[in-house]
Design an enzyme around this catalytic site. Structure first.
Site, short mmCIF file in Angstrom:
data_model
loop_
_atom_site.label_atom_id
_atom_site.label_comp_id
_atom_site.label_asym_id
_atom_site.label_seq_id
_atom_site.Cartn_x
_atom_site.Cartn_y
_atom_site.Cartn_z
N GLY A 1 -6.17 -6.33 -1.04
CA GLY A 1 -5.48 -5.48 -0.07
C GLY A 1 -6.16 -4.12 0.02
N GLY B 1 -5.65 -1.27 2.91
CA GLY B 1 -4.35 -0.62 3.12
C GLY B 1 -4.40 0.86 2.76
CD GLN B 2 -0.13 5.38 2.50
OE1 GLN B 2 0.68 4.67 1.88
NE2 GLN B 2 0.18 6.55 2.99
CG LEU B 3 -2.89 2.58 -3.61
CD1 LEU B 3 -2.82 4.06 -3.92
CD2 LEU B 3 -1.82 1.82 -4.40
CB ILE C 1 -5.74 -10.51 5.19
CG1 ILE C 1 -5.55 -11.84 5.94
CG2 ILE C 1 -5.05 -9.36 5.91
CD1 ILE C 1 -4.11 -12.33 5.94
CE1 TYR D 1 6.86 -2.67 -0.68
CE2 TYR D 1 8.44 -0.90 -0.81
CZ TYR D 1 7.17 -1.37 -1.02
OH TYR D 1 6.22 -0.54 -1.56
CE LYS E 1 5.71 -3.37 -4.06
NZ LYS E 1 4.37 -3.75 -4.53
N1 SER Z 1 6.27 3.84 1.10
C1 SER Z 1 7.04 2.65 0.92
C2 SER Z 1 7.87 2.34 2.09
O1 SER Z 1 8.35 3.26 2.71
C3 SER Z 1 7.92 2.81 -0.26
O2 SER Z 1 7.27 2.34 -1.38
O3 SER Z 1 8.06 1.20 2.37
#
Ligand code: SER
Length: 317
Positions: A8, A11-13, A35, A141, A145
């Site tokens: 991934g 992505g942002q991170l 991906i 989500y 987690k």
């Molecule tokens: N930044 C994420 C979100 O807003 C939270 O972990 O889904």
């Protein structure tokens, strides 16, 4: 020699962490996967391969072939996007983690996996949320987690897998576009300010959320992953805190540089998600166990983003 797989990576991170890993190791030692095949162009400084994390066989074959020593598993569906397709979000977030943990068990690989403030819920103490408290996430989500945290601890306790994790606050950076998270309004707002447009916020003006500027998040991640094993006492996921602010406060911070910047408030379904998350986080365990300290506050972050985003914009077209 360390060999590192980033899943991934676009992505942002991943966009920022992959570069930091290459700076610390080398482009030969780091393989970015995503991906999105077009992401190839972002990773000319390291190895790159297309990978769908749901393709268990492809991931298993890749890990067996490359003999990675570390996996940073960053692929996930975020909070707001997840609500639109809950079963897919659950499947992607959970199955991919279980595949990675199983591969780590078999091959003795060290794992980094991000958790989130989304593990908390309406009955969690909202201010200075402790490491251990009621956790009743109500987004798919957040549920994924929280379950993932339990699996991480399980694999550490039962199989000795060296898995490490942080409960990130909302992450804010200028090197990627908003990615479907509830906290991403605080990414989008800078783009609007620079474009000279007004910003319509999907959260109300007094909605406080824990947030962190990306350089702090990268530092926390690398510090945790390089801490001696005995200092990593929490194997579910560490609370992590940088700053806390509301939409009104980030607007005021931007006004210092863009005095005509307008904001209006139009809360939508994401308001309920934000309301179920903490206002601020107690991260004293991270500070005590492996010496975590953040650097950026709101104005320092705003100054850095406003100084760098205009020139960076060309990467998004
Ligand atoms: N930044 C994420 C979100 O807003 C939270 O972990 O889904």
């Amino acid at each position: 020699m360390e060999k590192i797989l980033v899943i991934g990576a676009a992505g942002q991170l991943g966009s920022e962490l992959t570069q930091a890993l290459v700076d610390r190791y080398s482009g030969e030692q780091v393989m970015a996967t995503d991906i999105n095949a077009a992401a190839n162009s972002k990773f000319d400084f390291c190895r790159f391969q297309v990978l769908d994390v749901m393709d268990k066989k492809a991931l298993t074959d890749l890990v067996a072939k490359e003999k990675f020593t570390q996996i940073y598993h960053l692929a996930a569906i975020l909070s707001a996007t997840g609500e639109k397709n809950p079963h897919f979000a659950w499947a992607l977030n959970m199955e991919s983690l279980l595949t990675v943990l199983e591969l780590a068990k078999i091959h003795g690989i060290k794992v980094y996996w991000p958790s989130s403030i989304a593990v908390f819920g309406p009955n969690t103490p909202m201010q200075n949320t402790p490491q251990h408290c009621v956790m009743d996430p109500n987004t798919v989500y957040g549920i994924s987690k929280q379950a993932g945290e339990r699996w991480c601890e399980y694999y550490f306790q039962k199989y000795g897998v060296d898995v490490r994790s942080l409960r990130y606050p909302g992450l804010i950076g200028y090197k990627s576009l908003p990615g479907g998270g509830t906290t991403d309004y605080a990414v989008d707002i800078y783009h609007k300010a620079i474009a000279g447009e007004a910003f319509e916020c999907f959260l109300s003006e007094k909605t406080y959320l824990p947030m962190m500027y990306m350089p702090d998040a990268i530092k926390a991640t690398l510090d945790l992953m390089h801490a001696p094993k005995e200092q990593v006492k929490i194997r579910s996921s560490y609370n992590l805190s940088g700053m806390s602010f509301s939409p009104k406060e980030i607007h005021e911070s931007i006004l210092r540089k863009y005095p005509d910047f307008k904001i209006s408030y139009q809360p939508d379904f994401r308001q309920a998600i934000a309301d179920s998350w903490p206002d601020s986080i107690d991260d004293s365990a991270a500070r005590a166990d492996w010496g975590w300290a953040h650097q950026y506050d709101l104005d320092a972050m705003t100054d850095d983003i406003l100084a760098n985003l205009p020139a960076y914009m060309k990467h998004f077209v």
